[in-house]
Every structure is written in structure tokens, then in C-alpha cells.
Scaffold this active site. Structure first.
Site, PDB file in Angstrom:
ATOM      1  N   CYS A  63      44.071  31.669  -6.072  1.00 32.31           N
ATOM      2  CA  CYS A  63      45.284  30.854  -6.124  1.00 32.31           C
ATOM      3  C   CYS A  63      45.694  30.635  -7.587  1.00 32.31           C
ATOM      4  CB  CYS A  63      45.037  29.499  -5.441  1.00 32.31           C
ATOM      5  SG  CYS A  63      46.517  28.467  -5.431  1.00 32.31           S
ATOM      6  N   CYS A  67      44.606  23.166  -9.742  1.00 34.51           N
ATOM      7  CA  CYS A  67      44.050  21.925  -9.188  1.00 34.51           C
ATOM      8  C   CYS A  67      42.559  21.838  -9.570  1.00 34.51           C
ATOM      9  CB  CYS A  67      44.227  21.902  -7.673  1.00 34.51           C
ATOM     10  SG  CYS A  67      45.896  22.361  -7.172  1.00 34.51           S
ATOM     11  N   CYS A  70      39.485  22.347  -7.099  1.00 38.54           N
ATOM     12  CA  CYS A  70      39.551  23.339  -6.020  1.00 38.54           C
ATOM     13  C   CYS A  70      38.733  24.608  -6.271  1.00 38.54           C
ATOM     14  CB  CYS A  70      41.014  23.709  -5.762  1.00 38.54           C
ATOM     15  SG  CYS A  70      41.187  24.755  -4.308  1.00 38.54           S
ATOM     16  N   CYS A 107      44.610  23.861  12.389  1.00 39.93           N
ATOM     17  CA  CYS A 107      45.259  23.742  11.082  1.00 39.93           C
ATOM     18  C   CYS A 107      44.923  24.960  10.225  1.00 39.93           C
ATOM     19  CB  CYS A 107      44.769  22.455  10.416  1.00 39.93           C
ATOM     20  SG  CYS A 107      45.506  22.206   8.800  1.00 39.93           S
ATOM     21  N   CYS A 138      49.218  23.139  12.937  1.00 36.88           N
ATOM     22  CA  CYS A 138      49.391  22.527  11.620  1.00 36.88           C
ATOM     23  C   CYS A 138      49.197  23.631  10.592  1.00 36.88           C
ATOM     24  CB  CYS A 138      48.350  21.426  11.436  1.00 36.88           C
ATOM     25  SG  CYS A 138      48.368  20.706   9.773  1.00 36.88           S
ATOM     26  N   CYS A 198      51.774  15.463   7.483  1.00 32.10           N
ATOM     27  CA  CYS A 198      50.372  15.132   7.249  1.00 32.10           C
ATOM     28  C   CYS A 198      50.211  15.082   5.737  1.00 32.10           C
ATOM     29  CB  CYS A 198      49.485  16.218   7.876  1.00 32.10           C
ATOM     30  SG  CYS A 198      47.738  16.033   7.471  1.00 32.10           S
ATOM     31  N   ARG A 270      42.837  10.278   8.745  1.00 36.42           N
ATOM     32  CA  ARG A 270      41.791  11.298   8.966  1.00 36.42           C
ATOM     33  C   ARG A 270      40.670  11.192   7.942  1.00 36.42           C
ATOM     34  NH1 ARG A 270      44.173  16.600   9.487  1.00 36.42           N
ATOM     35  NH2 ARG A 270      44.457  15.850  11.587  1.00 36.42           N
TER      36      ARG A 270
HETATM   37  N1  SAM Z   1      47.131  25.610  -1.303  1.00 33.44           N
HETATM   38  C1  SAM Z   1      47.793  24.637  -0.542  1.00 33.44           C
HETATM   39  C2  SAM Z   1      48.089  23.406  -1.362  1.00 33.44           C
HETATM   40  O1  SAM Z   1      47.251  23.011  -2.164  1.00 33.44           O
HETATM   41  O2  SAM Z   1      49.148  22.817  -1.184  1.00 33.44           O
HETATM   42  C3  SAM Z   1      47.061  24.242   0.732  1.00 33.44           C
HETATM   43  C4  SAM Z   1      45.549  24.188   0.789  1.00 33.44           C
HETATM   44  S1  SAM Z   1      44.751  22.943  -0.201  1.00 33.44           S
HETATM   45  C5  SAM Z   1      43.105  23.484  -0.205  1.00 33.44           C
HETATM   46  C6  SAM Z   1      44.847  21.499   0.795  1.00 33.44           C
HETATM   47  C7  SAM Z   1      44.245  20.218   0.272  1.00 33.44           C
HETATM   48  O3  SAM Z   1      42.831  20.252   0.393  1.00 33.44           O
HETATM   49  C8  SAM Z   1      44.461  19.839  -1.174  1.00 33.44           C
HETATM   50  O4  SAM Z   1      45.720  19.290  -1.411  1.00 33.44           O
HETATM   51  C9  SAM Z   1      43.368  18.803  -1.385  1.00 33.44           C
HETATM   52  O5  SAM Z   1      43.839  17.507  -1.075  1.00 33.44           O
HETATM   53  C10 SAM Z   1      42.285  19.231  -0.401  1.00 33.44           C
HETATM   54  N2  SAM Z   1      41.103  19.748  -1.122  1.00 33.44           N
HETATM   55  C11 SAM Z   1      40.992  20.946  -1.706  1.00 33.44           C
HETATM   56  N3  SAM Z   1      39.797  21.083  -2.319  1.00 33.44           N
HETATM   57  C12 SAM Z   1      39.116  19.937  -2.109  1.00 33.44           C
HETATM   58  C13 SAM Z   1      37.827  19.473  -2.507  1.00 33.44           C
HETATM   59  N4  SAM Z   1      37.007  20.203  -3.239  1.00 33.44           N
HETATM   60  N5  SAM Z   1      37.442  18.239  -2.089  1.00 33.44           N
HETATM   61  C14 SAM Z   1      38.289  17.479  -1.344  1.00 33.44           C
HETATM   62  N6  SAM Z   1      39.529  17.881  -0.962  1.00 33.44           N
HETATM   63  C15 SAM Z   1      39.943  19.077  -1.338  1.00 33.44           C
HETATM   64  C1  DTB Z   2      43.210  18.015   3.787  1.00 31.09           C
HETATM   65  O1  DTB Z   2      43.674  16.953   3.337  1.00 31.09           O
HETATM   66  N1  DTB Z   2      41.929  18.335   3.772  1.00 31.09           N
HETATM   67  C2  DTB Z   2      41.708  19.654   4.312  1.00 31.09           C
HETATM   68  C3  DTB Z   2      43.108  20.012   4.854  1.00 31.09           C
HETATM   69  N2  DTB Z   2      43.925  18.967   4.353  1.00 31.09           N
HETATM   70  C4  DTB Z   2      43.673  21.326   4.582  1.00 31.09           C
HETATM   71  C5  DTB Z   2      41.148  20.587   3.325  1.00 31.09           C
HETATM   72  C6  DTB Z   2      39.831  20.120   2.772  1.00 31.09           C
HETATM   73  C7  DTB Z   2      39.308  21.186   1.876  1.00 31.09           C
HETATM   74  C8  DTB Z   2      37.956  20.843   1.363  1.00 31.09           C
HETATM   75  C9  DTB Z   2      37.451  21.844   0.405  1.00 31.09           C
HETATM   76  C10 DTB Z   2      37.258  23.220   0.961  1.00 31.09           C
HETATM   77  O2  DTB Z   2      36.690  23.392   2.064  1.00 31.09           O
HETATM   78  O3  DTB Z   2      37.644  24.170   0.285  1.00 31.09           O
HETATM   79 FE1  SF4 Z   3      45.612  26.478  -4.810  1.00 32.63          FE
HETATM   80 FE2  SF4 Z   3      43.503  24.954  -4.266  1.00 32.63          FE
HETATM   81 FE3  SF4 Z   3      45.568  23.900  -5.540  1.00 32.63          FE
HETATM   82 FE4  SF4 Z   3      45.827  24.603  -2.934  1.00 32.63          FE
HETATM   83  S1  SF4 Z   3      44.488  23.007  -3.782  1.00 32.63           S
HETATM   84  S2  SF4 Z   3      47.270  24.996  -4.598  1.00 32.63           S
HETATM   85  S3  SF4 Z   3      44.477  26.394  -2.891  1.00 32.63           S
HETATM   86  S4  SF4 Z   3      44.236  25.556  -6.320  1.00 32.63           S
END
Ligand code: SAM
Ligand code: DTB
Ligand code: SF4
Length: 356
Positions: A63, A67, A70, A107, A138, A198, A270
Site C-alpha cells: 500500500c 499509516c 500498518c 467485510c 461491508c 462504519c 465493535r
Molecule cells: N486501506 C484501507 C484504508 O486504510 O482506508 C482499508 C483497510 S485498513 C487496514 C482499515 C483499518 O484497519 C485502518 O483504518 C485502521 O483503523 C485498522 N488497522 C490497520 N492496522 C491496524 C493495526 N495494526 N492495529 C489496529 N488497527 C489497525
Molecule cells: C477496522 O476498524 N478494523 C478492521 C476493519 N476495520 C477493516 C481491521 C483491523 C486490522 C488489524 C490489523 C491487521 O489484521 O492487519
Molecule cells: Fe494502506 Fe494500511 Fe493505511 Fe489502509 S491502513 S491505507 S492498508 S497503509
């Protein structure tokens, strides 16, 4: 201060919450806060029901966004195998399996800044296919413009997940490649397209208490409030800038769930990422504070979630039932059969009960 002074009146969503009002809720003695949250919870929900969704990463890693929490950002060296967009049939197989395990919502998440035009036909077919299985749909695909939101809405997408992640004040410490306003614009496009919203955030990003207050105020003052509010506890990923940030105190996490419940009385809250690091008692406190939705299944997007059997055992211990879609009797019966099978397995000599 009490939001339930007149116990005959049910708390209704308000969109004029101030930071000082919400801070006052956080400062309540813990038991008073929990009592208020549980009281509000019972005004709108069955306190012994939890909605369950299953997550699937339909496109993993690589990606371009930054963030800092992530595993999927290409900017950090994490131990993650990237994968292309999944084939529609494979997604539908996973959805069918999720349904068989008792999930009511599927989702689908993609590691994109935003979907590209060439991705849209596949993504729309996924929505139609999953919906045809009788599941709620979702997606979380990054930013959406008006036209993309309309296409997803027309295909029958029920919910779009797009988190604020943190407060506007703390936001630049966490993400620099898209703005807070970009996030609000996507949420507004989702609403205009008639989908349910959501939106929530992550706790434990090194933010201060005032940031957690600020994020919840921002969410509650969206009008209408999001139907679903995921509260994630940071899952620390090696290789990301937040890999060794200080842990958030567990009581602070529970307080956040309780305050979210009070100020967003009709939303599903959630208990999202981070459950794998929580013991049963901690999760039970979150349910008591008003959390009424979880992800089922051993994987979130890229990280571990508790095994489904472990969750079913916890639900059995707490007398919690899973919410069905619009009184779907077949699904309720199917789920009852799954729960009974788990109890039978638990009672057999050979079953190792990891939950005790
Ligand atoms: N890439 C898209 C975006 O960020 O809009 C969708 C997928 S992203 C992984 C969805 C959400 O997962 C993020 O906004 C964040 O709130 C949550 N998330 C991602 N990595 C995480 C982590 N290591 N611990 C907790 N929540 C996480
Ligand atoms: C949200 O708030 N939490 C979910 C879902 N929306 C997409 C994602 C959590 C991701 C946790 C880290 C991972 O598994 O990569
Ligand atoms: Fe990309 Fe992760 Fe950020 Fe979603 S949360 S935009 S997957 S870097």
C-alpha cells in the site's frame, strides 16, 4: 453529570457533544461510567446479543500510504507477503465459509489508497455475489469519490468502513499521505450514496487522553452517527514506526468503549482489532461497557484474531447469543447447531479447551 437522569427516557443520538462534556464522562468513577453505559445499552439493544462479522483481505500489502501502525504500508519493512486482488470466486468461497461459521456480515478489505477504475468491476461482482449468499456486505477500500460510492451503493453494499483512526489534532503524527478532511469527505460520499457508515479508530497509538475524547466527539457529532463504530486496540507490528509504543492501560480502553456507547446510543460498537491480546475477563468488561459487535474468525486482515471455537466458548460462558439478520430463523437454527457442536466437543475428553 448523568445522561440517564430520567430513566424513563431513552438516550437519543445527539450531534452537539462538547469535548468538556465527553471528558466529564471519562472522569466519572469507573463503576458509575459502566452503570451509565450498560443502562444506555439496554435502552436500545438486547444486552446479551453480539453481532458477528468476518473479515477478508481481498488485496494484501504494497500500500502506498504511510499509516504508521500498518503492516501493509510499502514504506515499512514488515514480515508480510503481498498479494494481488483475489479472484471473485475465491472471495465467495470464503464468504460461504464465514456464513457456515455463524457470521452475518462479510467485510472485505483492500490495501489501497483508493480503488482504481480497473478494480471496480471485480469489487462490484464481489458485493453482488456475497449479498446473493444472504450475508450483509461491508467493504473497506480506502478513499472513495462520489461516483465510486454510488457504484458500490447500487451494487448493494450495505456498509462502508472508513476510520477516522485518531483525533484531528494527533492525526499528522500517524498519517501524512491523506488528510483528516479526506476521510470526512469519503464518509460523506458513502452517506450520500445511501450506505451505512462504519467508522471508528485505533487506541494506543501514543495519543493522549484528550485525543481519545476528541475522536469520539468527532464521531458522535457526525449526523447521522455511524451505524457501526469499530474501536481497535493497536496491534503492534514489527517494522512499523509504532512497533514499540507504550501500551494503553486496559481500563482506559474499557472507558472508551463505555463513553462511545453512551454518546452513540444506537450504534453498534465493535470490539475490533486487539482481542487476541485480551483475556476473557477483559473482553467481558468490554461487552458490559456496551460493545456489541466483534470479528469472528482466526484472522483479521493480516494479524491473528481468537479462534472461532474460543469465541463460541466465551459467548457460552457469558450467555451471549449472536445477532441474526432480520430474524432469520434458518440462520439462528444453523448457529444453534454450531454452538451445540462446540459444547459437545468441549465436554468430550479429547477436547483441549484453550480458553481455560
Ligand atoms: N486501506 C484501507 C484504508 O486504510 O482506508 C482499508 C483497510 S485498513 C487496514 C482499515 C483499518 O484497519 C485502518 O483504518 C485502521 O483503523 C485498522 N488497522 C490497520 N492496522 C491496524 C493495526 N495494526 N492495529 C489496529 N488497527 C489497525
Ligand atoms: C477496522 O476498524 N478494523 C478492521 C476493519 N476495520 C477493516 C481491521 C483491523 C486490522 C488489524 C490489523 C491487521 O489484521 O492487519
Ligand atoms: Fe494502506 Fe494500511 Fe493505511 Fe489502509 S491502513 S491505507 S492498508 S497503509
Amino acid at each position: 453529570m448523568s445522561v440517564i437522569e430520567n430513566s424513563n427516557e431513552h438516550a437519543q443520538p445527539r450531534h452537539n457533544w462538547t469535548k468538556s462534556e465527553v471528558q466529564a464522562l471519562f472522569e466519572l468513577p469507573f463503576n458509575d461510567l459502566m452503570f451509565q453505559a450498560q443502562t444506555v445499552h439496554r435502552q436500545h439493544f438486547n444486552p446479551n446479543e453480539v453481532q458477528v462479522s468476518t473479515l477478508l483481505s481481498i488485496k494484501t500489502g504494497a500500500c502506498p500510504e504511510d499509516c504508521k501502525y500498518c503492516s501493509q504500508s510499502s514504506r515499512y519493512k514488515t514480515d508480510l507477503e503481498k498479494e494481488r486482488l483475489m479472484e471473485v470466486d475465491k472471495v465467495l468461497e470464503a464468504a460461504q465459509a464465514a456464513k457456515a461459521q455463524g457470521s452475518t456480515r462479510f467485510c472485505m478489505g483492500a490495501a489501497w489508497r483508493n480503488p482504481k477504475a480497473r478494480d471496480m468491476p471485480y469489487v462490484l461482482d464481489m458485493v453482488k455475489g456475497v449479498k446473493a449468499l444472504g450475508l450483509e456486505t461491508c467493504m473497506t477500500l480506502g478513499m472513495l469519490d462520489e461516483d465510486q460510492a454510488a457504484q458500490l451503493g447500487d451494487a448493494g453494499l450495505d456498509y462502508y468502513n472508513h476510520n477516522l483512526d485518531t483525533s484531528e489534532e494527533h492525526y499528522n503524527q500517524i498519517i501524512t499521505t491523506r488528510s483528516y478532511q479526506d476521510r470526512l469527505d469519503t464518509l460523506s460520499n458513502v452517506r450520500t450514496a445511501g450506505m451505512k457508515v462504519c467508522s471508528g479508530g485505533i487506541l494506543g497509538l501514543g495519543e493522549q487522553a484528550k485525543d481519545r475524547t476528541s475522536m469520539l466527539v468527532q464521531l458522535a457529532n457526525l449526523n447521522p452517527q455511524p451505524e457501526s463504530v469499530p474501536i481497535n486496540k493497536l496491534v503492534k507490528i514489527e517494522g512499523t514506526p509504532l512497533s514499540d509504543v507504550d501500551d494503553l492501560d486496559e481500563f482506559d480502553f474499557i472507558r472508551n468503549i463505555a463513553v462511545a456507547r453512551i454518546i452513540m446510543p444506537k450504534s453498534h460498537v465493535r470490539l475490533s482489532a486487539g482481542r487476541n491480546e485480551m483475556n476473557e475477563q477483559m473482553q467481558a468488561m468490554c461487552f458490559l461497557a456496551g460493545a456489541n459487535s466483534i470479528f469472528f474468525g482466526c484472522k483479521l486482515l493480516t494479524t491473528q484474531n481468537p479462534e472461532t471455537n474460543k469465541d463460541i466458548l466465551l459467548f457460552n460462558k457469558l450467555g451471549i447469543n449472536t445477532e441474526t439478520i432480520a430474524n432469520d430463523i434458518d440462520e439462528a437454527q444453523e448457529l444453534h447447531a454450531i454452538k451445540t457442536a462446540v459444547v459437545d466437543q468441549e465436554n468430550s475428553d479429547v477436547f483441549y479447551n484453550a480458553a481455560t
